[in-house]
Design an enzyme around this catalytic site. Structure first.
Site, PDB file in Angstrom:
ATOM      1  N   ALA A  76     -21.974 -11.877 -24.322  1.00 25.31           N
ATOM      2  CA  ALA A  76     -22.572 -10.545 -24.208  1.00 25.31           C
ATOM      3  C   ALA A  76     -21.551  -9.471 -24.553  1.00 25.31           C
ATOM      4  O   ALA A  76     -20.345  -9.657 -24.397  1.00 25.31           O
ATOM      5  CB  ALA A  76     -23.097 -10.326 -22.790  1.00 25.31           C
ATOM      6  N   GLY A 126     -22.090 -16.535 -23.149  1.00 27.70           N
ATOM      7  CA  GLY A 126     -23.431 -16.799 -23.643  1.00 27.70           C
ATOM      8  C   GLY A 126     -23.450 -17.531 -24.965  1.00 27.70           C
ATOM      9  O   GLY A 126     -24.383 -18.281 -25.250  1.00 27.70           O
ATOM     10  N   GLU A 129     -23.346 -21.003 -23.997  1.00 26.19           N
ATOM     11  CA  GLU A 129     -24.634 -21.377 -23.402  1.00 26.19           C
ATOM     12  C   GLU A 129     -25.677 -21.634 -24.488  1.00 26.19           C
ATOM     13  O   GLU A 129     -26.511 -22.538 -24.358  1.00 26.19           O
ATOM     14  CB  GLU A 129     -25.100 -20.285 -22.438  1.00 26.19           C
ATOM     15  CG  GLU A 129     -24.232 -20.165 -21.202  1.00 26.19           C
ATOM     16  CD  GLU A 129     -24.864 -19.311 -20.123  1.00 26.19           C
ATOM     17  OE1 GLU A 129     -25.655 -19.835 -19.331  1.00 26.19           O
ATOM     18  OE2 GLU A 129     -24.566 -18.092 -20.098  1.00 26.19           O
ATOM     19  N   GLU A 149     -17.087 -16.712 -17.434  1.00 26.28           N
ATOM     20  CA  GLU A 149     -17.772 -15.664 -16.679  1.00 26.28           C
ATOM     21  C   GLU A 149     -17.098 -15.363 -15.344  1.00 26.28           C
ATOM     22  O   GLU A 149     -17.010 -14.202 -14.917  1.00 26.28           O
ATOM     23  CB  GLU A 149     -19.239 -16.049 -16.457  1.00 26.28           C
ATOM     24  CG  GLU A 149     -20.145 -15.803 -17.662  1.00 26.28           C
ATOM     25  CD  GLU A 149     -20.139 -16.935 -18.672  1.00 26.28           C
ATOM     26  OE1 GLU A 149     -21.013 -16.934 -19.563  1.00 26.28           O
ATOM     27  OE2 GLU A 149     -19.263 -17.818 -18.577  1.00 26.28           O
TER      28      GLU A 149
END
Length: 285
Positions: A76, A126, A129, A149
């Site tokens: 992000a 992300g 992910e 994170e």
């Protein structure tokens, strides 16, 4: 390359590039190289609209996702996230749950079609992910993967935790998730098990496209039914998976379709099959 589709691909911003390098193959390139392809709200919206179109477009059988420049995706855009957090906006929970396909519309997407990641350089948060939910992953030798994170006070909550635990097991998943530790491409392949091939940087995209070429050489009906079976194994026991899989729309379309007849006919005639788009019904005699 010109491509014949039922509906045109949606228009997107310059943050996502759309191309069709092979018949039936969509290539999506995250295009913020100066920001390591960190995801913005605009990019997220672009990805959602294009991938929803891809799911519904019969002429598209496989998608390859990559990043422009020296990184796949840095996760992000933390500067934008910080502005939202400091402004006192509501917590992320409702937004995460309402975004049913997850980060970049990939990390929790249960696509009926194969998704291939071509990972050039770094993949963080992300971005990793997303990769966890791809069907095939090709990485450059210098690629690194991290779920950092916890180092920023946030959580890898877009689907990466359960996927990594299923792939690597609790202890190896903890090594990435609780330490926020980056791992190499070789470790991602040999220890953690979520990378299929590690190649020189110049070969990443060609290798991913070669995988795509092998996929689209197969019956799209059979591929989509097989992908359904792969997804079902994450939810059910062996017997339950078989029972649900047999009755799935993808499997019924396979057995009722033209492609199963073509595949068997081509075998008997000792030639390569000529496939039609998935869902094409067999002609009645």
């Amino acid at each position: 390359m010109p491509v014949s589709t039922n509906t045109p691909a949606p228009a997107v911003s310059e943050e996502v590039l759309i191309s069709f390098p092979q018949p039936h193959v969509l290539l999506l390139t995250l295009n913020r190289p100066k920001s390591l392809n960190a995801l913005t709200p605009q990019m997220a919206d672009d990805m959602r609209r294009v991938l929803n179109w891809f799911e519904d477009e019969p002429a598209m059988w496989c998608v390859v996702v990559t990043g422009a420049g020296r990184a796949f995706c840095a996760g992000a855009d933390l500067k934008a996230w910080d502005r939202d957090a400091q402004s006192g906006r509501p917590t992320e929970g409702d937004a995460i749950l309402s975004n049913i396909h997850g980060f970049a519309s990939i990390s929790r997407r249960e696509s009926k079609k194969p998704i291939i990641a071509a990972v050039n350089g770094g993949s963080y948060g992300g971005g990793t992910e997303m990769i966890m939910n791809c069907d095939l992953v090709v990485a450059s030798k210098d690629a690194t993967f991290a779920l950092p994170e916890v180092k920023r006070g946030v959580i890898a909550i877009q689907g990466g935790i359960p996927r990594l635990v299923r792939i690597a097991g609790h202890q190896l998943a903890s090594e990435m998730l609780l330490l926020g530790k980056a791992i190499s491409a070789d470790d991602a392949r040999n220890r953690f098990g979520f990378v299929n091939a590690v190649v020189p940087a110049a070969d990443v995209l060609p290798t991913a496209l070669a995988f795509a070429s092998q996929i689209v050489a197969n019956s799209p009906d059979a591929v989509q039914s097989t992908k359904k079976g792969l997804l079902l194994t994450q939810r059910h026991s062996n017997e339950e998976t078989v029972a649900v899989h047999v009755r799935s729309p993808e499997t019924e379309a396979t057995y009722m379709g033209e492609n199963i007849k073509e595949g068997l006919r081509a075998f008997s005639e000792k030639r390569m099959p000529v496939w039609q788009n998935a869902g094409t019904r067999a002609a009645k005699l």
